[in-house]
Design an enzyme around this catalytic site. Sequence first.
Site, PDB file in Angstrom:
ATOM      1  N   GLY A   1       0.750  -1.205   0.128  1.00  0.00           N
ATOM      2  CA  GLY A   1      -0.151  -0.128  -0.128  1.00  0.00           C
ATOM      3  C   GLY A   1       0.860   1.202  -0.014  1.00  0.00           C
ATOM      4  O   GLY A   1       2.292   1.074  -0.330  1.00  0.00           O
ATOM      5  N   SER A   2       0.378   2.272   0.411  1.00  0.00           N
ATOM      6  CA  SER A   2       0.950   3.637   0.490  1.00  0.00           C
ATOM      7  C   SER A   2       2.085   3.681   1.404  1.00  0.00           C
ATOM      8  O   SER A   2       1.641   3.687   2.502  1.00  0.00           O
ATOM      9  CB  SER A   2       0.383   4.757   0.365  1.00  0.00           C
ATOM     10  N   ARG A   3       3.408   3.435   0.917  1.00  0.00           N
ATOM     11  CA  ARG A   3       4.395   3.169   2.075  1.00  0.00           C
ATOM     12  C   ARG A   3       4.298   2.079   3.138  1.00  0.00           C
ATOM     13  O   ARG A   3       4.627   2.395   4.157  1.00  0.00           O
ATOM     14  CB  ARG A   3       4.867   4.616   2.649  1.00  0.00           C
ATOM     15  N   TRP A   4       3.680   1.067   2.558  1.00  0.00           N
ATOM     16  CA  TRP A   4       3.387   0.165   3.476  1.00  0.00           C
ATOM     17  C   TRP A   4       3.173  -1.163   2.984  1.00  0.00           C
ATOM     18  O   TRP A   4       3.270  -1.507   1.299  1.00  0.00           O
ATOM     19  CB  TRP A   4       2.007   0.383   4.138  1.00  0.00           C
TER      20      TRP A   4
ATOM     21  N   GLN B   1       7.132   9.324   8.377  1.00  0.00           N
ATOM     22  CA  GLN B   1       7.375   8.111   7.312  1.00  0.00           C
ATOM     23  C   GLN B   1       8.740   7.453   8.131  1.00  0.00           C
ATOM     24  O   GLN B   1       8.920   6.434   8.052  1.00  0.00           O
ATOM     25  CB  GLN B   1       8.195   9.125   6.245  1.00  0.00           C
TER      26      GLN B   1
END
Length: 302
Positions: free
Chosen positions: A178-181, A298
């Site tokens: 996923g988004s930065r995951w 982040q």
Amino acid sequence: MTKSARPSAINTPFDDLGLAVSCREPLSHHTWLGIGGEAEFFCEPVDVDALAKLVRRCHESGIAFRVIGGGSNVLIPEAGFAGLVLRLSAPAFGGIDVQRPAIVAGAGAKLVHLVSAAVQAGLSGLENLVGVPGTVGGALVGNAEGHGGDIGARVREVSLMLPSGEIDLRSGPRLAFGSRWSNLDDGIVIGCRFELDAEDPDQLTKRMQKQWIVERSSQPSGTRAVAMMFKDPLGTTAESLVSQAGGRELRLGEASVYPTHANYVVASPGCSSDDIRGLIELVRGKVRERFGVDLTPQIEMW
Ligand SMILES: Cc1cc2nc3c(=O)[nH]c(=O)nc-3n(C[C@H](O)[C@H](O)[C@H](O)COP(=O)(O)OP(=O)(O)OC[C@H]3O[C@@H](n4cnc5c(N)ncnc54)[C@H](O)[C@@H]3O)c2cc1C
């Protein structure tokens, strides 16, 4: 030697494994920010078997462990890490093997080397990651993103070592990005297979060079002691929210916001982890107050 002291041959819970485990390793030597405390135990295993022995021992003995990649996205507290820190720096973890149209890479390989190998081989799909610091393992776990795409989009299979020491080969629906995951945070990434597209190497090189110029201009220059503070929220960038909330001028102790790229924090000499952590919270508070948006950090705080 006093009666209670341990015999000199047994200094760590790993000594009987015959592996080079050191004590009190300064983790500041392994991070971009160059700050933070020590790892109680530290090892750069030579191969997967050695890694499995260490991980199994941790699992059986209740010892916490973590992997450090390029150290570009971690904030180590001053207290350090109570447990074993592993670094996949040995050649066994750093291979990059072109198997057209796929590339198989070890988790310890530098992302920059993977991107260059793909471009040189005329394989497109990873060039958007040019300029993202760190290792393949770190990029996979955090689903690193460049201009125009994330690494997860090209991943077909990941080999993950579970805390039991067993290898789990994940592919298809068992892989999630996923988004930065990603869903790779329950083990140690050992390696990965990417599926890429054939493209003319000259055109690909030109595109990568253009992207490299864009990436460079969006990163702080002149110091390596920097970290990205926040993930971009949906529909906007963290940098624009921080700037509009007046975050550019903020500093705390020896930590400051990088004035021209406001989503980065810079550590000046003498900076502590608490300075960085405090500044990130200060900036986050400003953005929350001004826009009601709660930015997600982040950088990973150990
Ligand atoms: C100047 C600068 C620019 C950046 N630009 C970008 C960008 O454009 N896009 C972007 O997405 N990010 C960017 N980042 C953030 C960072 O570079 C990425 O998140 C990168 O992928 C982290 O990789 P690393 O190897 O340094 O990971 P580390 O910082 O070492 O580790 C990050 C996390 O991954 C875990 N980890 C690392 N290796 C493994 C492994 N093999 N198995 C399991 N867990 C592992 C660590 O335990 C830690 O939790 C930037 C950072 C800096 C400082």
